[in-house]
Design an enzyme around this catalytic site. Sequence first.
Site, PDB file in Angstrom:
ATOM      1  N   HIS A 286       0.873  -1.171   0.000  1.00  0.00           N
ATOM      2  CA  HIS A 286       0.000   0.000   0.000  1.00  0.00           C
ATOM      3  C   HIS A 286       0.915   1.227   0.000  1.00  0.00           C
ATOM      4  O   HIS A 286       1.684   1.433   0.943  1.00  0.00           O
ATOM      5  CB  HIS A 286      -0.922  -0.010   1.217  1.00  0.00           C
ATOM      6  CG  HIS A 286      -1.885  -1.153   1.206  1.00  0.00           C
ATOM      7  ND1 HIS A 286      -2.269  -1.822   2.343  1.00  0.00           N
ATOM      8  CD2 HIS A 286      -2.532  -1.764   0.179  1.00  0.00           C
ATOM      9  CE1 HIS A 286      -3.121  -2.793   2.031  1.00  0.00           C
ATOM     10  NE2 HIS A 286      -3.291  -2.772   0.726  1.00  0.00           N
ATOM     11  N   GLU A 289       1.602   3.568   3.038  1.00  0.00           N
ATOM     12  CA  GLU A 289       2.082   2.984   4.291  1.00  0.00           C
ATOM     13  C   GLU A 289       3.601   2.888   4.184  1.00  0.00           C
ATOM     14  O   GLU A 289       4.149   1.907   3.699  1.00  0.00           O
ATOM     15  CB  GLU A 289       1.411   1.627   4.528  1.00  0.00           C
ATOM     16  CG  GLU A 289      -0.103   1.774   4.698  1.00  0.00           C
ATOM     17  CD  GLU A 289      -0.867   0.458   4.727  1.00  0.00           C
ATOM     18  OE1 GLU A 289      -0.217  -0.611   4.836  1.00  0.00           O
ATOM     19  OE2 GLU A 289      -2.110   0.495   4.624  1.00  0.00           O
ATOM     20  N   HIS A 424       3.284  -3.502   6.497  1.00  0.00           N
ATOM     21  CA  HIS A 424       2.192  -2.556   6.331  1.00  0.00           C
ATOM     22  C   HIS A 424       2.273  -1.484   7.419  1.00  0.00           C
ATOM     23  O   HIS A 424       3.229  -1.430   8.183  1.00  0.00           O
ATOM     24  CB  HIS A 424       0.846  -3.289   6.402  1.00  0.00           C
ATOM     25  CG  HIS A 424       0.536  -4.101   5.190  1.00  0.00           C
ATOM     26  ND1 HIS A 424      -0.587  -3.910   4.420  1.00  0.00           N
ATOM     27  CD2 HIS A 424       1.211  -5.118   4.593  1.00  0.00           C
ATOM     28  CE1 HIS A 424      -0.603  -4.767   3.415  1.00  0.00           C
ATOM     29  NE2 HIS A 424       0.483  -5.512   3.503  1.00  0.00           N
ATOM     30  N   GLU A 517       2.036  -5.049  10.825  1.00  0.00           N
ATOM     31  CA  GLU A 517       1.561  -3.666  10.901  1.00  0.00           C
ATOM     32  C   GLU A 517       2.508  -2.941  11.846  1.00  0.00           C
ATOM     33  O   GLU A 517       2.514  -3.175  13.047  1.00  0.00           O
ATOM     34  CB  GLU A 517       0.123  -3.623  11.411  1.00  0.00           C
ATOM     35  CG  GLU A 517      -0.878  -4.376  10.549  1.00  0.00           C
ATOM     36  CD  GLU A 517      -1.296  -3.588   9.310  1.00  0.00           C
ATOM     37  OE1 GLU A 517      -0.962  -2.380   9.224  1.00  0.00           O
ATOM     38  OE2 GLU A 517      -1.962  -4.170   8.433  1.00  0.00           O
TER      39      GLU A 517
END
Length: 556
Positions: A286, A289, A424, A517
């Site tokens: 993404h 990110e 991410h 994440e």
Amino acid sequence: MAPFTTASLPNPKAAKQPQTITLPPPYSTVDCPPLGLESLRVSDHQLRASSIKRYGLGSHRGRLNIQSGIYDDDFFDGAWCAGEENQNQWLEVDARRLTRFSGVITQGKNSIWTDDWVTSYKVQVSNDTHIWKTCKNGTEVAIFKANKDPETPVLNKLPTPMVGRYIRINPQTWFENGTICLRAEILGCPLPDNKQDLDDYITDPNTVFMWEQELQPTDKLEFKHHNYKEMRKLMKKVNEDCPNITRVYSIGKSYLGLKMYVMEISDHPGEHELGEPEFRYVAGMHGNEVVGRELMLNLMEYLCQEYKKENPRILRLITETRIHLLPSMNPDGYEMAYKLGSELSGWAFGRWNYQGLDLNHNFADLNTPLWDAEDNEQVPEHFPNHYIPIPEYYTYENATVAPETRAIIDWMQKIPFVLSANLHGGELVVSYPFDMARSYWMAKELTPTADDSMFRWLATVYASSHRIMADDNRRICHYDNFIRVGNIINGANWHTVAGSMNDFSYLHTNCFEVTIELSCDKFPHEVELPTEWENNKESLLLYIEQASQLKSSMIV
């Protein structure tokens, strides 16, 4: 230039009237970074409001890009919302020290149920919360135009920077069909008490927060945001500094033709050695990110520098593992977000590739045919449960498959990777396969693989060594409390995803892959990057080391 004296600084304890400082150039022209409402550098205790609609819409929720739960009355909702509708409402931030405030960024409420945002506001500054000075544009009170929708961040720079400890956003008008709700970030430079410290942030803006008690890295790395050109330049420099252990190669091109560069780090670059595990980190799936992208560039620099210093741990790592680092899987999306900048790109802009495809939903769904075959008792005699082939429909020319996705698949098929992680941002958690729920219509459903214990171990290795995830007293990012489950979660039990890279990697190539994440803030300001390196450095190294352990366990 007017002389600078510490006597010109206001004393908040002694102040009877609001005081201001007129800073001489170049101090008055320095762009200040965010205080850290979005990154959580600013704690909940530093936020206060005139009134609140309810706890879930309290002042602690007035943070730029904060995300809400799925219900309208969620305990963790998507903004600060005032309990009254009048022009006397305010959201206040305590900077905890004298600060040069230079700007305010606002959004409306994050919600799928209501439309609420502020359309104009005033700004006030104080040294003691009793006497307030209102920002003016010349002799007139400044009224700042705010938002036209709930999600697009709007920046307003103060006509003249104001100095104080406290700052208030005072809404004047709001969307006619909504109420007073906003999310915010404040731009401000902590003001030192001597000229030398003030000169320091003219020379290097990254020193602004070094007056705070933050852990600062000793590694001499390039902590900045790198666009495509700067990324290539840094990778070239690392390759030139360590030519014996590095190789830069491309696995393909993005939709707009930007090459997807990989840095290989190995004692025999370009060569697959029998028995030596292949490892990969993939960042920037993404495009907005960006923490993973910068961590990969920092990691390249670090491994090169420490190898030259003959650090035993790094020597062993590079000798025993062939490491591949892809800093930008979605370079087109990143370039779009980069142009707007860390605070103004918002929560979603740049997430998708140029075609508008979410690359983490773009891989072939191998879960469904496997589970259908299991239901029909065809596994393993008539249908494999590993190295599952790609369905024929996915190979058609008119299939909606991004060039970035095809490049990754080709890469996976050429190199026998054993272990991988997909980096991410926007949360603090490590998720592991399966990402797709067996009953896809279910919002959340625990769907473990046959290797669930191994995946849980791999996820735990990263989460338990991450400096912030390992802190049980940390604030949750948005609304999910992952602390209570050790900061790891089965992907399908979080939010189900069909066609994820994790599931595809596992089912098609037998490579174990998790999604990490890395931080609450998807696109943190540059001043936050040294801290992000410190937060993730040990985890990044420790996770790579699991490749050798995984290889040994598979051989046994």
